[in-house]
Design an enzyme around this catalytic site. Structure first.
Site, mmCIF file in Angstrom:
data_model
loop_
_atom_site.group_PDB
_atom_site.id
_atom_site.type_symbol
_atom_site.label_atom_id
_atom_site.label_comp_id
_atom_site.label_asym_id
_atom_site.label_seq_id
_atom_site.Cartn_x
_atom_site.Cartn_y
_atom_site.Cartn_z
ATOM 1 N N SER A 15 0.835 -1.197 0.000
ATOM 2 C CA SER A 15 0.000 0.000 0.000
ATOM 3 C C SER A 15 0.872 1.250 0.000
ATOM 4 C CB SER A 15 -0.918 0.025 1.232
ATOM 5 O OG SER A 15 -0.142 0.079 2.426
ATOM 6 N N CYS A 84 10.293 1.175 2.097
ATOM 7 C CA CYS A 84 9.115 1.976 2.442
ATOM 8 C C CYS A 84 8.360 1.448 3.657
ATOM 9 C CB CYS A 84 8.148 2.033 1.260
ATOM 10 S SG CYS A 84 8.707 3.041 -0.111
ATOM 11 N N TYR A 159 8.151 8.327 16.441
ATOM 12 C CA TYR A 159 8.218 8.419 14.987
ATOM 13 C C TYR A 159 9.353 9.342 14.546
ATOM 14 C CZ TYR A 159 6.595 9.116 10.167
ATOM 15 O OH TYR A 159 6.506 9.171 8.797
ATOM 16 N N THR A 194 -1.806 8.851 2.371
ATOM 17 C CA THR A 194 -1.530 7.491 2.807
ATOM 18 C C THR A 194 -2.859 6.827 3.131
ATOM 19 O OG1 THR A 194 -1.351 8.123 5.136
ATOM 20 C CG2 THR A 194 0.676 8.221 3.813
#
Length: 253
Positions: A15, A84, A159, A194
């Site tokens: 995805s 990714c 993150y 996304t």
């Protein structure tokens, strides 16, 4: 490096950015291995682009080793790696639910940073044994960071730290692998479309997009893929982290 007929590994390719890049590579004639923890999603993408699907936990040494070996056995030695795979946790260290559990921080580092290094090291080992191309290249790696690695917002300690690590990995890895003819670059996207963002109401997506100076919209996965393909083709790009963000600089929150 030319793309046609090259073997490419794309992680997180079921995805989002990874899927768009896998599709773009296949459209240019590459033989693509679609790696993702979501095996069902990987199979769908692989079937549509004529690639192969492999379930892979990028943070697992054994899992990644098995995946790279499978790629080599079914498609041949890879000269292109696009990292990714990643997660985007959002939680304050000290929030209403209490202190952030250490395992939540550790998971972001394991997948985003350790996972990137894991595939990088295995790819580099295999590529280093290949004959160099006419350009002198043996392989090209494109990693994925984020503008959060520079300007992490409140709630992005895990993150931001993981993506800052990917940025910090880029230059020393490129320097180490340069004598072997293996280039390493990183893309640091801004606010992109996304699967998570696409699930937000249209008004919320529009509001996020308007934060970008120009173009005032969310980035598109195809734009990430386009830059990744350019990095592969342009042999002077090495050791660089490229912001792909429409000139945005993130506010604290």
């Amino acid at each position: 490096m030319q793309i046609e007929n090259m073997v490419a590994i794309v992680t997180g390719a079921a995805s989002g950015l990874g899927e768009a890049t896998a599709r773009a590579l296949a459209a240019r004639g590459a033989k693509v291995a679609v790696l993702d923890f979501n095996e069902a999603g990987a199979r769908i993408v692989a079937s549509e682009i004529g690639g192969i699907a492999i379930k892979c936990d990028v943070a697992s040494a054994e899992g990644a080793e098995s995946a790279v070996a499978t790629v080599s056995g079914e498609l041949g030695a890879a000269r292109i790696l696009i990292n990714c795979a990643g997660v985007a946790p959002a939680r304050k260290m000290l929030g209403k639910q209490g202190v952030m559990p250490l395992d939540e921080f550790r998971r972001a580092i394991e997948i985003n940073l350790v996972g990137t290094f894991n595939l990088l090291r295995l790819f580099a080992d295999a590529a280093s044994k290949l004959e160099p191309l006419e350009t002198g290249e043996r392989g090209v790696v494109v990693n994925t960071a984020s503008v959060a690695g520079y300007e992490g917002q409140i709630g992005q300690t895990a993150y931001g730290a993981s993506k800052a690590g990917v940025i910090g990995l880029t230059l020393p890895a490129a320097r180490e692998l340069a004598p072997l003819g293996i280039r390493v670059c990183t893309i640091a996207p801004g606010i992109f479309e996304t699967p998570m963002l696409k699930g937000l109401p249209e008004a919320a997506q529009k509001s996020l997009g308007e934060m970008v100076p120009f173009p005032a919209r969310l980035g598109r996965a195809t734009e990430y893929a386009s830059l990744a393909l350019h990095i592969i083709a342009n042999e002077m790009l090495n050791g660089e982290t490229i912001r792909l963000d429409g000139a945005i600089r993130m506010a604290p929150k």
